[in-house]
Design a protein around this motif. Structure first.
Motif, PDB file in Angstrom:
ATOM      1  N   GLN A 249      39.512  42.387  37.068  1.00 47.00           N
ATOM      2  CA  GLN A 249      39.095  43.359  38.070  1.00 47.00           C
ATOM      3  C   GLN A 249      39.663  43.034  39.450  1.00 47.00           C
ATOM      4  OE1 GLN A 249      36.452  42.467  40.445  1.00 47.00           O
ATOM      5  NE2 GLN A 249      35.649  44.431  41.128  1.00 47.00           N
ATOM      6  N   SER A 250      39.829  41.751  39.737  1.00 45.31           N
ATOM      7  CA  SER A 250      40.324  41.325  41.052  1.00 45.31           C
ATOM      8  C   SER A 250      41.821  41.022  41.042  1.00 45.31           C
ATOM      9  CB  SER A 250      39.542  40.095  41.526  1.00 45.31           C
ATOM     10  OG  SER A 250      39.664  39.033  40.589  1.00 45.31           O
ATOM     11  N   ALA A 251      42.525  41.491  40.015  1.00 41.32           N
ATOM     12  CA  ALA A 251      43.991  41.388  39.927  1.00 41.32           C
ATOM     13  C   ALA A 251      44.493  39.946  39.867  1.00 41.32           C
ATOM     14  CB  ALA A 251      44.656  42.118  41.098  1.00 41.32           C
ATOM     15  N   LYS A 252      43.717  39.052  39.236  1.00 42.35           N
ATOM     16  CA  LYS A 252      44.170  37.681  39.067  1.00 42.35           C
ATOM     17  C   LYS A 252      44.927  37.489  37.755  1.00 42.35           C
ATOM     18  CE  LYS A 252      40.503  35.645  41.892  1.00 42.35           C
ATOM     19  NZ  LYS A 252      39.294  34.766  41.918  1.00 42.35           N
ATOM     20  N   VAL A 253      44.922  38.511  36.916  1.00 45.12           N
ATOM     21  CA  VAL A 253      45.653  38.477  35.649  1.00 45.12           C
ATOM     22  C   VAL A 253      46.860  39.388  35.754  1.00 45.12           C
ATOM     23  CG1 VAL A 253      45.544  38.947  33.179  1.00 45.12           C
ATOM     24  CG2 VAL A 253      43.589  37.913  34.344  1.00 45.12           C
ATOM     25  N   PHE A 254      46.621  40.689  35.774  1.00 40.97           N
ATOM     26  CA  PHE A 254      47.672  41.658  36.049  1.00 40.97           C
ATOM     27  C   PHE A 254      47.742  41.895  37.545  1.00 40.97           C
ATOM     28  CE2 PHE A 254      46.313  42.765  31.711  1.00 40.97           C
ATOM     29  CZ  PHE A 254      47.534  42.737  31.058  1.00 40.97           C
ATOM     30  N   VAL A 255      48.924  42.230  38.029  1.00 42.59           N
ATOM     31  CA  VAL A 255      49.080  42.563  39.441  1.00 42.59           C
ATOM     32  C   VAL A 255      48.230  43.786  39.779  1.00 42.59           C
ATOM     33  CG1 VAL A 255      50.731  43.324  41.194  1.00 42.59           C
ATOM     34  CG2 VAL A 255      51.374  41.536  39.549  1.00 42.59           C
ATOM     35  N   LYS A 256      48.123  44.700  38.807  1.00 43.56           N
ATOM     36  CA  LYS A 256      47.285  45.890  38.973  1.00 43.56           C
ATOM     37  C   LYS A 256      45.889  45.593  38.415  1.00 43.56           C
ATOM     38  CE  LYS A 256      46.914  50.726  37.488  1.00 43.56           C
ATOM     39  NZ  LYS A 256      47.523  51.796  36.652  1.00 43.56           N
TER      40      LYS A 256
ATOM     41  N   THR B 213      56.717  40.640  35.403  1.00 41.21           N
ATOM     42  CA  THR B 213      56.229  40.616  36.786  1.00 41.21           C
ATOM     43  C   THR B 213      54.918  41.376  36.929  1.00 41.21           C
ATOM     44  OG1 THR B 213      57.521  42.575  37.428  1.00 41.21           O
ATOM     45  CG2 THR B 213      58.582  40.424  37.688  1.00 41.21           C
ATOM     46  N   ALA B 214      54.487  42.083  35.881  1.00 43.62           N
ATOM     47  CA  ALA B 214      53.177  42.738  35.909  1.00 43.62           C
ATOM     48  C   ALA B 214      52.049  41.723  35.811  1.00 43.62           C
ATOM     49  CB  ALA B 214      53.069  43.745  34.766  1.00 43.62           C
ATOM     50  N   LEU B 215      52.388  40.487  35.407  1.00 40.12           N
ATOM     51  CA  LEU B 215      51.404  39.416  35.302  1.00 40.12           C
ATOM     52  C   LEU B 215      51.510  38.494  36.511  1.00 40.12           C
ATOM     53  CD1 LEU B 215      51.942  38.398  31.569  1.00 40.12           C
ATOM     54  CD2 LEU B 215      50.015  39.675  32.495  1.00 40.12           C
ATOM     55  N   GLN B 216      50.370  38.050  36.988  1.00 39.46           N
ATOM     56  CA  GLN B 216      50.377  37.059  38.045  1.00 39.46           C
ATOM     57  C   GLN B 216      50.982  35.755  37.505  1.00 39.46           C
ATOM     58  OE1 GLN B 216      49.866  37.726  41.020  1.00 39.46           O
ATOM     59  NE2 GLN B 216      48.257  39.252  41.300  1.00 39.46           N
ATOM     60  N   GLN B 217      51.832  35.112  38.287  1.00 43.12           N
ATOM     61  CA  GLN B 217      52.551  33.936  37.814  1.00 43.12           C
ATOM     62  C   GLN B 217      51.627  32.798  37.364  1.00 43.12           C
ATOM     63  OE1 GLN B 217      53.075  30.705  39.012  1.00 43.12           O
ATOM     64  NE2 GLN B 217      54.920  30.111  37.876  1.00 43.12           N
ATOM     65  N   PRO B 218      50.549  32.482  38.096  1.00 42.20           N
ATOM     66  CA  PRO B 218      49.658  31.411  37.616  1.00 42.20           C
ATOM     67  C   PRO B 218      49.036  31.731  36.258  1.00 42.20           C
ATOM     68  CG  PRO B 218      49.275  31.843  39.940  1.00 42.20           C
ATOM     69  CD  PRO B 218      50.157  32.947  39.442  1.00 42.20           C
ATOM     70  N   PHE B 219      48.683  33.004  36.037  1.00 44.82           N
ATOM     71  CA  PHE B 219      48.109  33.375  34.742  1.00 44.82           C
ATOM     72  C   PHE B 219      49.151  33.236  33.643  1.00 44.82           C
ATOM     73  CE2 PHE B 219      47.439  36.532  31.390  1.00 44.82           C
ATOM     74  CZ  PHE B 219      46.197  36.137  30.923  1.00 44.82           C
ATOM     75  N   LEU B 220      50.390  33.644  33.915  1.00 42.53           N
ATOM     76  CA  LEU B 220      51.449  33.525  32.922  1.00 42.53           C
ATOM     77  C   LEU B 220      51.685  32.056  32.575  1.00 42.53           C
ATOM     78  CD1 LEU B 220      53.709  34.665  31.181  1.00 42.53           C
ATOM     79  CD2 LEU B 220      55.187  34.682  33.209  1.00 42.53           C
ATOM     80  N   ARG B 221      51.712  31.208  33.573  1.00 43.43           N
ATOM     81  CA  ARG B 221      51.914  29.774  33.322  1.00 43.43           C
ATOM     82  C   ARG B 221      50.787  29.219  32.450  1.00 43.43           C
ATOM     83  NH1 ARG B 221      54.238  25.017  34.841  1.00 43.43           N
ATOM     84  NH2 ARG B 221      52.864  23.219  35.034  1.00 43.43           N
ATOM     85  N   ASN B 222      49.549  29.548  32.787  1.00 41.06           N
ATOM     86  CA  ASN B 222      48.420  29.067  31.994  1.00 41.06           C
ATOM     87  C   ASN B 222      48.476  29.590  30.571  1.00 41.06           C
ATOM     88  OD1 ASN B 222      47.331  27.571  34.072  1.00 41.06           O
ATOM     89  ND2 ASN B 222      45.901  29.163  34.717  1.00 41.06           N
ATOM     90  N   THR B 223      48.906  30.840  30.418  1.00 42.75           N
ATOM     91  CA  THR B 223      49.035  31.431  29.083  1.00 42.75           C
ATOM     92  C   THR B 223      50.049  30.657  28.257  1.00 42.75           C
ATOM     93  OG1 THR B 223      48.398  33.643  29.826  1.00 42.75           O
ATOM     94  CG2 THR B 223      49.711  33.513  27.816  1.00 42.75           C
ATOM     95  N   LEU B 224      51.178  30.314  28.845  1.00 43.26           N
ATOM     96  CA  LEU B 224      52.196  29.562  28.121  1.00 43.26           C
ATOM     97  C   LEU B 224      51.693  28.166  27.752  1.00 43.26           C
ATOM     98  CD1 LEU B 224      55.322  30.627  30.181  1.00 43.26           C
ATOM     99  CD2 LEU B 224      54.708  31.381  27.874  1.00 43.26           C
ATOM    100  N   LEU B 225      50.958  27.529  28.650  1.00 45.75           N
ATOM    101  CA  LEU B 225      50.417  26.195  28.364  1.00 45.75           C
ATOM    102  C   LEU B 225      49.399  26.239  27.228  1.00 45.75           C
ATOM    103  CD1 LEU B 225      49.991  24.740  31.969  1.00 45.75           C
ATOM    104  CD2 LEU B 225      51.742  24.159  30.267  1.00 45.75           C
TER     105      LEU B 225
END
Length: 331
Positions: A181-188, A91-103
């Protein structure tokens, strides 16, 4: 270190046995089912559920005549290298980034181990290509991730287990940093000091590149690395804007020490010249340590004996590769 390689060898052996048995019987388990049933892929299972790709990989591929996918599958240890050990950690990762990473780990169709030859590339379901690399000792890598085994068969394709999570942003180096920097990858937010420094030094253009420009290898210090630098310099760097307390010429020189181009530009950890020194974009030397457990240490001439460790290695960008490090490289 010895224990790590023993575990890797044991995993590879167990998966080869699984793949070998599958050749003599009908394979009913999908890629998703194999991840669910194999404890070495528990975090991958959790990630597939959160990233909304579990159903995709549990069914036939409608875009392939045989209905197959090929997945480079990170083990639990691969996720642990990023501090991701549990479903909660994800959950520390933004869901769209996690999905793209898996793809980025998925190939549409069958890509058998025999097709993983050095120097070849293959597209991912995300889009960006991945490179197959052979090191001098014969070990095979996809980008900077070691291929632990090949051809684990599933009803809807193949699985190749790997020891690091593959990362790609689909953007240039600057915009990849801006996404962090804008928290589009990690929530923090992360790399906030680096982005401020790049803007202050007017180096944004150098990190965006242009069509046909040579790729870059960029070492990106974390926010904590800049805070630690402030302690070292006696200039408190508590927030990104504090970077502007330093002379712009100094900041520019330091930043250029984190960029490598030419023959060593756009290199993954598996390709970097371990145990050698190369020239940075600023002209000062950057020294690489030994290649151990898939990563190298990095050191600037002004760091003395202190080395920077790779916190997040092998992030593929459209104009190069970024390795996030835990220390600022001083010229």
């Amino acid at each position: 270190m010895k224990k790590y390689y023993q575990l890797s060898a044991a995993l590879a052996l167990s998966l080869f046995v699984l793949g070998g048995c599958a050749k003599n019987e009908d394979v009913d388990a999908s890629i998703t089912n194999i991840a669910v049933s194999n404890p070495d892929f528990q975090t991958l299972e959790d990630a597939a559920l959160r990233g909304d790709v579990a159903v995709l990989l549990g069914n036939k591929n409608p875009n392939d005549a045989q209905g197959n996918y090929t997945v480079f599958a990170p083990t639990n240890g691969a996720f642990a290298r990023l501090g991701l050990n549990t479903a909660q950690d994800l959950t520390a990762l933004q869901q769209p980034f996690l999905r793209n990473t898996l793809l980025y780990h998925v190939f549409s169709g069958s890509l058998p181990g025999s097709g993983l030859t050095a120097g070849t590339s293959s597209p991912s379901a995300l889009g960006p290509q991945r490179r197959i690399i052979r090191r001098a000792d014969g070990t095979m890598y996809v980008n900077g991730s070691k291929i632990l085994a090949t051809d684990v068969r599933a009803a809807n394709g193949l699985i190749h287990p790997i020891d690091k999570v593959l990362l790609a942003t689909g953007a240039d180096v600057l915009n990849s940093a801006l996404a962090l920097q804008s928290a589009k990858v990690f929530v923090k937010p992360e790399l906030t000091f680096l982005v401020e420094a790049v803007i202050y030094a007017n180096l944004t253009g150098a990190l965006t590149g242009s069509p046909g420009s040579a790729p870059l290898t960029v070492f990106a210090p974390t926010d904590q690395a800049f805070k630690d630098l402030g302690v070292l310099l006696g200039v408190p760097l508590n927030q990104p804007s504090d970077i502007r307390k330093l002379p712009v010429a100094t900041v520019t020189k330091v930043l250029l020490n984190h960029v490598v181009g030419g023959a060593q530009g756009g290199k993954f950890t598996s390709e970097l010249p371990n145990g050698t020194t190369v020239a940075s974009a600023g002209g000062d030397p950057v020294a690489f340590g030994a290649f151990i457990n898939g990563v190298l240490t990095v050191k600037g001439a002004g760091n003395g004996t202190a080395v920077a460790n790779m916190v997040i290695p092998d992030v593929q960008c459209t104009n190069g590769v970024v390795h996030v490090i835990d220390r600022v490289l001083l010229p």
